[in-house]
Design a protein around this motif. Structure first.
Motif, PDB file in Angstrom:
ATOM      1  N   HIS A  61     -43.756 -29.556   6.763  1.00 26.56           N
ATOM      2  CA  HIS A  61     -43.155 -30.951   6.364  1.00 26.56           C
ATOM      3  C   HIS A  61     -44.472 -31.840   5.687  1.00 26.56           C
ATOM      4  CE1 HIS A  61     -40.724 -34.288   6.033  1.00 26.56           C
ATOM      5  NE2 HIS A  61     -41.777 -35.186   6.559  1.00 26.56           N
ATOM      6  N   ALA A  62     -45.517 -31.756   6.471  1.00 24.95           N
ATOM      7  CA  ALA A  62     -46.619 -32.532   6.095  1.00 24.95           C
ATOM      8  C   ALA A  62     -47.277 -32.044   4.797  1.00 24.95           C
ATOM      9  CB  ALA A  62     -47.621 -32.405   7.154  1.00 24.95           C
ATOM     10  N   LEU A  63     -47.199 -30.627   4.624  1.00 27.58           N
ATOM     11  CA  LEU A  63     -47.789 -30.088   3.404  1.00 27.58           C
ATOM     12  C   LEU A  63     -46.795 -30.473   2.006  1.00 27.58           C
ATOM     13  CD1 LEU A  63     -49.052 -26.616   4.600  1.00 27.58           C
ATOM     14  CD2 LEU A  63     -50.321 -28.580   3.739  1.00 27.58           C
ATOM     15  N   ASP A  64     -45.442 -30.485   2.482  1.00 28.58           N
ATOM     16  CA  ASP A  64     -44.531 -30.643   1.428  1.00 28.58           C
ATOM     17  C   ASP A  64     -44.664 -32.378   1.017  1.00 28.58           C
ATOM     18  OD1 ASP A  64     -43.853 -28.134   1.142  1.00 28.58           O
ATOM     19  OD2 ASP A  64     -41.899 -28.396   2.628  1.00 28.58           O
ATOM     20  N   HIS A  65     -44.775 -33.297   2.093  1.00 31.04           N
ATOM     21  CA  HIS A  65     -44.304 -34.761   1.848  1.00 31.04           C
ATOM     22  C   HIS A  65     -45.633 -35.812   2.216  1.00 31.04           C
ATOM     23  CE1 HIS A  65     -40.353 -33.800   1.595  1.00 31.04           C
ATOM     24  NE2 HIS A  65     -40.418 -33.158   2.573  1.00 31.04           N
ATOM     25  N   HIS A  66     -46.848 -34.970   2.507  1.00 36.23           N
ATOM     26  CA  HIS A  66     -47.995 -35.950   3.055  1.00 36.23           C
ATOM     27  C   HIS A  66     -49.274 -35.947   2.328  1.00 36.23           C
ATOM     28  CE1 HIS A  66     -44.885 -38.350   5.229  1.00 36.23           C
ATOM     29  NE2 HIS A  66     -44.828 -37.266   5.831  1.00 36.23           N
ATOM     30  N   VAL A  67     -49.402 -34.459   1.507  1.00 32.06           N
ATOM     31  CA  VAL A  67     -50.611 -34.307   1.225  1.00 32.06           C
ATOM     32  C   VAL A  67     -51.402 -35.396   0.263  1.00 32.06           C
ATOM     33  CG1 VAL A  67     -51.899 -32.751  -0.239  1.00 32.06           C
ATOM     34  CG2 VAL A  67     -50.338 -31.833   1.296  1.00 32.06           C
ATOM     35  N   GLN A  68     -50.559 -35.983  -0.511  1.00 35.36           N
ATOM     36  CA  GLN A  68     -51.143 -37.011  -1.385  1.00 35.36           C
ATOM     37  C   GLN A  68     -51.759 -38.249  -0.545  1.00 35.36           C
ATOM     38  OE1 GLN A  68     -47.781 -35.989  -1.395  1.00 35.36           O
ATOM     39  NE2 GLN A  68     -47.779 -34.760  -3.120  1.00 35.36           N
ATOM     40  N   ARG A  69     -51.357 -38.560   0.577  1.00 34.87           N
ATOM     41  CA  ARG A  69     -51.854 -39.648   1.437  1.00 34.87           C
ATOM     42  C   ARG A  69     -52.962 -39.401   2.313  1.00 34.87           C
ATOM     43  NH1 ARG A  69     -50.984 -40.363   5.887  1.00 34.87           N
ATOM     44  NH2 ARG A  69     -51.309 -42.808   5.896  1.00 34.87           N
ATOM     45  N   LEU A  70     -53.503 -38.132   2.195  1.00 40.06           N
ATOM     46  CA  LEU A  70     -54.777 -37.460   2.903  1.00 40.06           C
ATOM     47  C   LEU A  70     -55.683 -38.684   2.616  1.00 40.06           C
ATOM     48  CD1 LEU A  70     -54.424 -33.827   3.180  1.00 40.06           C
ATOM     49  CD2 LEU A  70     -54.026 -35.500   5.028  1.00 40.06           C
ATOM     50  N   ALA A  71     -55.968 -38.880   1.281  1.00 45.41           N
ATOM     51  CA  ALA A  71     -57.039 -39.745   0.935  1.00 45.41           C
ATOM     52  C   ALA A  71     -57.193 -40.785   1.675  1.00 45.41           C
ATOM     53  CB  ALA A  71     -57.059 -39.916  -0.656  1.00 45.41           C
ATOM     54  N   GLU A  72     -55.910 -41.631   2.005  1.00 45.54           N
ATOM     55  CA  GLU A  72     -55.777 -42.769   2.759  1.00 45.54           C
ATOM     56  C   GLU A  72     -56.198 -42.856   4.229  1.00 45.54           C
ATOM     57  OE1 GLU A  72     -52.396 -45.618   4.244  1.00 45.54           O
ATOM     58  OE2 GLU A  72     -51.757 -44.566   2.653  1.00 45.54           O
ATOM     59  N   ASP A  73     -55.916 -41.582   4.583  1.00 46.77           N
ATOM     60  CA  ASP A  73     -56.261 -41.279   6.223  1.00 46.77           C
ATOM     61  C   ASP A  73     -57.861 -41.034   5.947  1.00 46.77           C
ATOM     62  OD1 ASP A  73     -53.703 -41.271   7.148  1.00 46.77           O
ATOM     63  OD2 ASP A  73     -53.554 -39.029   6.934  1.00 46.77           O
ATOM     64  N   HIS A  74     -58.544 -40.349   5.136  1.00 51.22           N
ATOM     65  CA  HIS A  74     -59.968 -40.325   5.059  1.00 51.22           C
ATOM     66  C   HIS A  74     -60.552 -41.469   4.633  1.00 51.22           C
ATOM     67  CE1 HIS A  74     -59.699 -35.596   4.140  1.00 51.22           C
ATOM     68  NE2 HIS A  74     -58.667 -35.938   5.106  1.00 51.22           N
ATOM     69  N   ALA A  75     -60.176 -42.560   3.998  1.00 47.84           N
ATOM     70  CA  ALA A  75     -60.705 -43.800   3.871  1.00 47.84           C
ATOM     71  C   ALA A  75     -60.550 -44.652   5.058  1.00 47.84           C
ATOM     72  CB  ALA A  75     -60.098 -44.562   2.517  1.00 47.84           C
ATOM     73  N   ASN A  76     -59.447 -44.459   5.831  1.00 56.19           N
ATOM     74  CA  ASN A  76     -59.272 -45.194   6.979  1.00 56.19           C
ATOM     75  C   ASN A  76     -60.262 -44.732   8.031  1.00 56.19           C
ATOM     76  OD1 ASN A  76     -57.255 -47.140   6.084  1.00 56.19           O
ATOM     77  ND2 ASN A  76     -55.525 -45.745   6.824  1.00 56.19           N
ATOM     78  N   ALA A  77     -60.673 -43.439   8.006  1.00 58.13           N
ATOM     79  CA  ALA A  77     -61.666 -43.017   9.009  1.00 58.13           C
ATOM     80  C   ALA A  77     -62.859 -43.326   8.599  1.00 58.13           C
ATOM     81  CB  ALA A  77     -61.460 -41.451   9.143  1.00 58.13           C
TER      82      ALA A  77
END
Length: 126
Positions: free
Chosen positions: A28-44
């Protein structure tokens, strides 16, 4: 020896009977949330940068959405309890280490709140 091997397999999740449920979440994450990984990395990165400014904490620059922090063991104990009371989750390991993970449910406001809470606890004496 076989008994020890089985024990280690189970300790490392080799005995999972419902691995498909975990796999489904990953798919599910691969299908729906890959694009927002950049946001997680920026938050980290924002989290690590904020922690780096706090005396007593050493935050390693994140390579992903995980932030690893070194701190004095006595501060870790106090910080763990204070954060738990505030509803902020972080993993604490023996020896004064923390692990923070940013993800879909952690936005920039939550990152800023975590930094402020850690700063407040570390600056408070006793």
């Amino acid at each position: 020896m076989i008994g020890r091997a089985r024990r280690w397999r189970k300790m490392l999740s080799g005995g999972m009977r419902q691995a498909g449920i975990v796999a489904a979440a990953g798919l599910h994450a691969l299908d729906h949330h890959v694009q927002r990984l950049a946001e997680d990395h920026a938050n980290a990165k924002a989290l690590a940068d904020g922690f780096a400014e706090i005396t007593g904490l050493t935050a390693k620059p994140p390579q992903s959405n995980m932030v690893f922090v070194e701190l004095a063991p006595e501060l870790a104990t106090r910080l763990s309890e204070a954060l738990r009371q505030r509803g902020i989750a972080a993993s604490f390991w023996p020896g004064g280490r923390m692990r923070w993970v940013t993800h879909l449910d952690v936005d920039r406001v939550a990152v800023d709140e975590a930094i402020a809470a850690v700063r407040e606890v570390t600056e408070r004496r006793g």
